[in-house]
Design a protein around this motif. Structure first.
Motif, PDB file in Angstrom:
ATOM      1  N   ASP A  85       0.841  -1.317  -0.090  1.00  0.00           N
ATOM      2  CA  ASP A  85      -0.033   0.133   0.011  1.00  0.00           C
ATOM      3  C   ASP A  85       0.763   1.225   0.057  1.00  0.00           C
ATOM      4  O   ASP A  85       0.077   2.385  -0.063  1.00  0.00           O
ATOM      5  CB  ASP A  85      -0.899  -0.083   1.267  1.00  0.00           C
ATOM      6  N   ASP A  86       2.226   1.140   0.192  1.00  0.00           N
ATOM      7  CA  ASP A  86       3.003   2.380   0.250  1.00  0.00           C
ATOM      8  C   ASP A  86       3.444   2.788  -1.455  1.00  0.00           C
ATOM      9  O   ASP A  86       3.100   2.254  -2.301  1.00  0.00           O
ATOM     10  CB  ASP A  86       4.225   2.272   1.020  1.00  0.00           C
ATOM     11  N   ALA A  90       4.811   2.140  -7.007  1.00  0.00           N
ATOM     12  CA  ALA A  90       4.837   2.902  -8.138  1.00  0.00           C
ATOM     13  C   ALA A  90       6.224   2.534  -8.815  1.00  0.00           C
ATOM     14  O   ALA A  90       6.474   2.827 -10.079  1.00  0.00           O
ATOM     15  CB  ALA A  90       4.952   4.374  -7.859  1.00  0.00           C
ATOM     16  N   ILE A  91       7.039   2.030  -8.137  1.00  0.00           N
ATOM     17  CA  ILE A  91       8.330   1.514  -8.812  1.00  0.00           C
ATOM     18  C   ILE A  91       8.457   0.111  -9.063  1.00  0.00           C
ATOM     19  O   ILE A  91       8.666  -0.427  -9.914  1.00  0.00           O
ATOM     20  CB  ILE A  91       9.510   2.159  -7.910  1.00  0.00           C
ATOM     21  N   VAL A  92       8.117  -0.885  -8.156  1.00  0.00           N
ATOM     22  CA  VAL A  92       7.962  -2.462  -8.096  1.00  0.00           C
ATOM     23  C   VAL A  92       6.594  -2.722  -8.049  1.00  0.00           C
ATOM     24  O   VAL A  92       6.163  -2.483  -6.866  1.00  0.00           O
ATOM     25  CB  VAL A  92       9.175  -2.717  -7.022  1.00  0.00           C
ATOM     26  N   THR A  93       6.125  -3.372  -8.870  1.00  0.00           N
ATOM     27  CA  THR A  93       4.817  -4.162  -8.730  1.00  0.00           C
ATOM     28  C   THR A  93       5.087  -5.614  -9.047  1.00  0.00           C
ATOM     29  O   THR A  93       6.105  -5.771 -10.093  1.00  0.00           O
ATOM     30  CB  THR A  93       3.654  -3.301  -9.638  1.00  0.00           C
ATOM     31  N   ILE A  94       4.190  -6.550  -8.957  1.00  0.00           N
ATOM     32  CA  ILE A  94       4.261  -8.053  -9.344  1.00  0.00           C
ATOM     33  C   ILE A  94       3.893  -7.979 -11.007  1.00  0.00           C
ATOM     34  O   ILE A  94       4.507  -8.609 -11.511  1.00  0.00           O
ATOM     35  CB  ILE A  94       3.410  -8.847  -8.581  1.00  0.00           C
ATOM     36  N   GLU A  95       3.387  -7.082 -11.257  1.00  0.00           N
ATOM     37  CA  GLU A  95       2.944  -7.039 -12.750  1.00  0.00           C
ATOM     38  C   GLU A  95       4.112  -6.687 -13.557  1.00  0.00           C
ATOM     39  O   GLU A  95       4.600  -6.937 -14.645  1.00  0.00           O
ATOM     40  CB  GLU A  95       1.778  -6.212 -13.159  1.00  0.00           C
ATOM     41  N   GLY A  96       4.726  -5.463 -12.991  1.00  0.00           N
ATOM     42  CA  GLY A  96       6.016  -4.972 -13.385  1.00  0.00           C
ATOM     43  C   GLY A  96       7.177  -5.884 -13.406  1.00  0.00           C
ATOM     44  O   GLY A  96       7.906  -5.883 -14.342  1.00  0.00           O
TER      45      GLY A  96
END
Length: 145
Positions: A85-86, A90-96
């Motif tokens: 939630d932080d 915006a920089i690291v997502t599982i999709e990315g």
């Protein structure tokens, strides 16, 4: 550093000259569409640059302040939450991670076959946490049947 024409592109508006011809309008409109199409990639590249240079905390704090100053709305919550939630999402997502891995795999797959033991060992150490997490998710899926 200005990357856009501040006389034409102003916050929440466009300053379109009255004497703009069709060709000039097409150039202006193409610039807007380019920004729309590229903004995610540009943001990602900018965040990566700043993270590597000054750290993720700096990027998160700076971006939050910029978003506040610009009056940007809070991001819409994901329907299915897979990320923290932080602001680090915006920089690291599982999709990315998945997209980045797919790109890396597509470019490197032919070369991996020729890697020496040192490279293979390093690569394995980097992907093992993903493999372990996938195994745990499979276990949870089985348990939820």
């Amino acid at each position: 550093m200005n990357i856009i024409d501040n006389k034409t592109f102003i916050t929440n508006a466009l300053n379109i000259p009255d004497d703009l011809d069709e060709t000039q309008w097409k150039v202006m409109h193409n610039t807007i569409l380019l920004c729309r199409a590229s903004s995610r990639a540009w943001l990602k590249q900018s965040r990566t640059y700043a993270s590597e240079r000054w750290g993720i905390d700096f990027v998160v704090e700076a971006e939050e302040q910029m978003e506040l100053t610009l009056g940007l709305p809070e991001p819409k919550p994901d329907k299915v939450k897979l990320n923290p939630d932080d602001k680090s999402r915006a920089i690291v997502t599982i999709e990315g991670i998945c997209q980045s891995f797919a790109l890396w795999q597509r470019k490197m797959a032919p070369e991996i076959e020729r890697w020496d033991r040192e490279r293979l060992t390093k690569a394995l150490a980097l992907v093992e946490p993903i493999e372990a997490q996938a195994k745990r998710i499979r276990e949870l899926l089985e348990a939820s049947r």
